[in-house]
Design a protein around this motif. Sequence first.
Motif, PDB file in Angstrom:
ATOM      1  N   LEU A 150     -18.290   8.555  -1.996  1.00  0.00           N
ATOM      2  CA  LEU A 150     -18.087   9.455  -0.872  1.00  0.00           C
ATOM      3  C   LEU A 150     -17.284   8.749   0.066  1.00  0.00           C
ATOM      4  O   LEU A 150     -16.112   9.364   0.621  1.00  0.00           O
ATOM      5  N   VAL A 151     -16.954   7.414   0.029  1.00  0.00           N
ATOM      6  CA  VAL A 151     -16.181   6.793   0.884  1.00  0.00           C
ATOM      7  C   VAL A 151     -14.828   5.991   0.072  1.00  0.00           C
ATOM      8  O   VAL A 151     -14.111   5.188   0.703  1.00  0.00           O
ATOM      9  N   PHE A 152     -14.874   6.253  -1.258  1.00  0.00           N
ATOM     10  CA  PHE A 152     -14.086   5.479  -2.072  1.00  0.00           C
ATOM     11  C   PHE A 152     -12.462   5.617  -1.538  1.00  0.00           C
ATOM     12  O   PHE A 152     -11.776   4.459  -1.321  1.00  0.00           O
ATOM     13  N   SER A 157      -7.172   6.935   2.454  1.00  0.00           N
ATOM     14  CA  SER A 157      -6.859   8.126   3.336  1.00  0.00           C
ATOM     15  C   SER A 157      -6.410   7.845   4.809  1.00  0.00           C
ATOM     16  O   SER A 157      -5.474   8.507   5.536  1.00  0.00           O
ATOM     17  N   ILE A 158      -7.161   6.927   5.497  1.00  0.00           N
ATOM     18  CA  ILE A 158      -6.925   6.611   6.841  1.00  0.00           C
ATOM     19  C   ILE A 158      -5.589   5.917   7.068  1.00  0.00           C
ATOM     20  O   ILE A 158      -4.932   6.294   7.833  1.00  0.00           O
ATOM     21  N   VAL A 159      -5.214   5.046   6.033  1.00  0.00           N
ATOM     22  CA  VAL A 159      -4.024   4.378   6.151  1.00  0.00           C
ATOM     23  C   VAL A 159      -2.841   5.364   5.807  1.00  0.00           C
ATOM     24  O   VAL A 159      -1.690   5.387   6.572  1.00  0.00           O
ATOM     25  N   ILE A 160      -2.705   6.100   4.876  1.00  0.00           N
ATOM     26  CA  ILE A 160      -1.640   6.532   4.144  1.00  0.00           C
ATOM     27  C   ILE A 160      -1.463   8.058   4.808  1.00  0.00           C
ATOM     28  O   ILE A 160      -0.393   8.496   5.020  1.00  0.00           O
ATOM     29  N   ASN A 161      -2.672   8.514   5.173  1.00  0.00           N
ATOM     30  CA  ASN A 161      -2.817   9.908   5.595  1.00  0.00           C
ATOM     31  C   ASN A 161      -3.076   9.991   7.101  1.00  0.00           C
ATOM     32  O   ASN A 161      -3.215  11.076   7.720  1.00  0.00           O
ATOM     33  N   ASN A 162      -3.412   8.964   7.698  1.00  0.00           N
ATOM     34  CA  ASN A 162      -3.707   8.621   9.177  1.00  0.00           C
ATOM     35  C   ASN A 162      -4.854   9.723   9.579  1.00  0.00           C
ATOM     36  O   ASN A 162      -4.967  10.370  10.664  1.00  0.00           O
ATOM     37  N   GLN A 171     -12.153  13.997   2.446  1.00  0.00           N
ATOM     38  CA  GLN A 171     -11.050  14.005   1.567  1.00  0.00           C
ATOM     39  C   GLN A 171     -11.372  13.114   0.291  1.00  0.00           C
ATOM     40  O   GLN A 171     -11.171  13.475  -0.978  1.00  0.00           O
ATOM     41  N   SER A 172     -11.993  12.102   0.774  1.00  0.00           N
ATOM     42  CA  SER A 172     -12.723  11.068  -0.264  1.00  0.00           C
ATOM     43  C   SER A 172     -13.497  11.927  -1.214  1.00  0.00           C
ATOM     44  O   SER A 172     -13.348  11.838  -2.644  1.00  0.00           O
ATOM     45  N   ALA A 173     -14.608  12.567  -0.907  1.00  0.00           N
ATOM     46  CA  ALA A 173     -15.590  13.194  -1.676  1.00  0.00           C
ATOM     47  C   ALA A 173     -14.896  14.314  -2.681  1.00  0.00           C
ATOM     48  O   ALA A 173     -15.144  14.541  -3.782  1.00  0.00           O
TER      49      ALA A 173
END
Length: 243
Positions: A150-152, A157-162, A171-173
Amino acid sequence: MSTIVEDALETYRSNIRLVLLFSIPFVIAFLIPLIAPLPTYISGGGIFLRSASIFLNLNVLSLAVIVVSVFISLLFLSFAYVAISLIVKAKRTLSRTAAGVARELEKYTGRVFVVLLLYAFVLTLVDVLSYFVGLQGIATPVVGFFLFALVFYAPASIVINNSGVLASMKQSALLVAKRPQYFLLWIALLVLVVSILDFLLIHITGTPVSSYLMLVLNSLFVVPYFVILQAEAYMRRFSILGR
């Protein structure tokens, strides 16, 4: 499948100085539980808490030490995750300078910290509840695996896609469900690398020394590469970069 491994290796090699610098927080994060007065043990380059010992000897002081140690350790882990992921973002977005992204470092680190904290909290809760019904040996690893899926991609996603915390986990899931090959490749390659290094160190230096050497090697070299591989896999969601 081999392309993404090679791309991650190229990013790792071409930015080795920055990678090693940003890997120092990984070393600190792994050492904090080790130097704290906690019932821990080292295995496969990682530090694990003896939960059974906690249930038998838990008191207010021990609980406070565990909570503080986990918080600080997760904070260093979050910073290292963000810093190394920024390397991939700067390269893949053809940014000559990451100054603008660097200003967001604190925000990204805070979000990744929340994700890791939620993961640790849920896993601890499952561990505690399953202990009292005798299912700790089954429930904790099973829930931990699916929760990890789920959090992979969440940090990337946080860094690249803000992305926000909840959005990054969603998004991860979705990405793991849509493209499980990258997730499975990541796990298989990690198990293979750690197993080979652990086997070699045990036969070269002996078990007591090898466990600490493996911890250092894992923190400085293995984990950073797999953070890069994780970010590279996330970038494949953009079709133009996945070709």
